[in-house]
Design an enzyme around this catalytic site. Structure first.
Site, short mmCIF file in Angstrom:
data_model
loop_
_atom_site.label_atom_id
_atom_site.label_comp_id
_atom_site.label_asym_id
_atom_site.label_seq_id
_atom_site.Cartn_x
_atom_site.Cartn_y
_atom_site.Cartn_z
N ARG A 153 0.86 -1.17 0.00
CA ARG A 153 0.00 0.00 0.00
C ARG A 153 0.90 1.23 0.00
NH1 ARG A 153 -2.23 -3.48 4.04
NH2 ARG A 153 -4.31 -4.23 3.50
N LYS A 183 -2.96 -2.51 7.72
CA LYS A 183 -4.20 -2.10 8.37
C LYS A 183 -4.41 -2.88 9.65
CE LYS A 183 -6.70 -0.58 4.22
NZ LYS A 183 -7.89 -0.78 3.38
N HIS A 254 -2.12 2.11 -6.01
CA HIS A 254 -2.98 0.94 -5.78
C HIS A 254 -3.16 0.12 -7.06
CE1 HIS A 254 -4.69 -0.29 -2.02
NE2 HIS A 254 -5.73 -0.81 -2.63
N ARG A 257 -0.46 -2.30 -6.85
CA ARG A 257 -0.81 -3.33 -5.86
C ARG A 257 -1.76 -4.36 -6.48
NH1 ARG A 257 -1.28 -4.61 -0.33
NH2 ARG A 257 -3.38 -5.03 0.42
N HIS A 280 -4.30 -9.13 3.67
CA HIS A 280 -5.75 -9.11 3.85
C HIS A 280 -6.14 -9.96 5.05
CE1 HIS A 280 -6.57 -8.10 -0.67
NE2 HIS A 280 -6.30 -7.04 0.04
N TYR A 289 -9.68 -10.95 -6.89
CA TYR A 289 -8.65 -11.13 -7.92
C TYR A 289 -8.88 -12.39 -8.74
CZ TYR A 289 -6.36 -7.29 -5.61
OH TYR A 289 -6.09 -6.05 -5.07
#
Length: 313
Positions: A153, A183, A254, A257, A280, A289
């Site tokens: 990120r 995150k 992004h 990414r 994630h 994806y």
């Protein structure tokens, strides 16, 4: 305050209420006004006063809006507006029940993430700007390579330090890893590809050459004044670089990414590995994806399979 002259008195009164008593933002009041105008128009078309509407009418209105191609989020916003109006109307004693209560907007499929094709990603990563300042070029090339190599990120890239310390992330060039805090404060380690390692080595060799011997900024990527580079600057530099590299559309971090995730999944088919690399928490986030990968395969099929091609003439 938006023009409410075309609204029926109860609707005008509600707009006045949200504007003056609830003190909603001007833009929000304008959206509410638009939603109430739509409600009034659809009620009139159905032959009803707004205050006489019942749940079946609202459901038909939602279905009609959806059939017209309205986005689910727009419908949800208007439903929220209508729900608020009828709740307020009930407090005024104008209606016995809220006909919008319990009615939800149709779900809209999440858009596929934008990813570069492999050739485009390699074109951008391999681009060298002969007219750029060598210091800027070394840094921008290293940032681009690392974003595509490791799927970071932009915030994770910006927080990297040149070595382990008390920061949120750092580069271990010898081990070929970047350690980042994603995150939710979740830490992970991601491999760095050989091309990115070479670009990073070139950047590290020139990184401190613009500053005094006492300069001690720990950040891996810095601006011309020696301070840690910001996420906004990374966005701007990458967008400019992608345009200089001749890509048809500007690229932001992004996109790289997404490209990293899509290309690794295409090559490996290992969804769990991609989940770990991206950081994630939920594999459902990574599964988007697989849709992108299937889209790629479907396009290849349409181009290559003899029975998939449309007949000319």
């Amino acid at each position: 305050m938006p023009d409410t002259a075309a609204l029926a008195p109860p609707l005008q009164a509600y707009v006045q209420h949200v504007a003056s008593e609830r003190r909603l933002a001007v833009r929000t009041v304008a959206i509410y006004t638009e939603g109430l105008q739509q409600l009034q128009a659809m009620a009139a078309q159905a032959g009803h006063e707004v205050l006489a509407l019942q749940p079946p009418h609202i459901r038909r209105f939602v279905a009609a809006l959806h059939a017209q191609g309205r986005h689910g989020r727009s419908i949800a916003l208007w439903l929220s507006c209508w729900r608020g109006f009828f709740r307020w109307a009930a407090w005024q004693g104008w209606v016995e029940r809220n006909p919008v209560e319990g009615i939800r907007a149709p779900k809209t499929a999440k858009p596929l993430p934008k990813a570069l094709g492999v050739d485009e990603a390699v074109q951008l990563a391999a681009f060298v700007n002969p007219d750029a300042d060598p210091w800027d070029e070394a840094r921008d090339a290293a940032m681009t390579e690392l974003l595509y190599s490791s799927g970071l990120r932009v915030s994770e890239l910006a927080q990297l330090d040149v070595q382990a310390g008390s920061g949120l992330g750092w580069l271990d060039l010898q081990a070929g890893l970047v350690h980042v805090t994603g995150k939710g404060g979740k830490r992970r380690s991601v491999p760095v590809g050989s091309a990115a390692k070479q670009a990073l080595q070139r950047w590290i060799e020139v990184r401190g050459t613009r500053f005094s011997a006492h300069w001690a900024e720990p950040a891996l990527f810095v601006g011309t004044r020696g301070a840690r580079i910001t996420a906004q600057t990374i966005w701007l530099r990458l967008r400019q670089r992608s345009q200089q590299a001749g890509l048809p559309a500007a690229v932001h971090p992004h996109v790289l990414r997404h490209s990293f995730a899509s290309h690794v999944l295409q090559s490996s088919g290992d969804l769990r590995a991609v989940q770990e690399l991206l950081g994630h928490a939920n594999i459902a986030t990574t599964q988007i994806y697989t849709r992108l990968d299937f889209q790629h395969l479907a396009q290849a099929y349409d181009l290559a399979h003899p029975r998939a091609r449309k007949k000319s003439g």
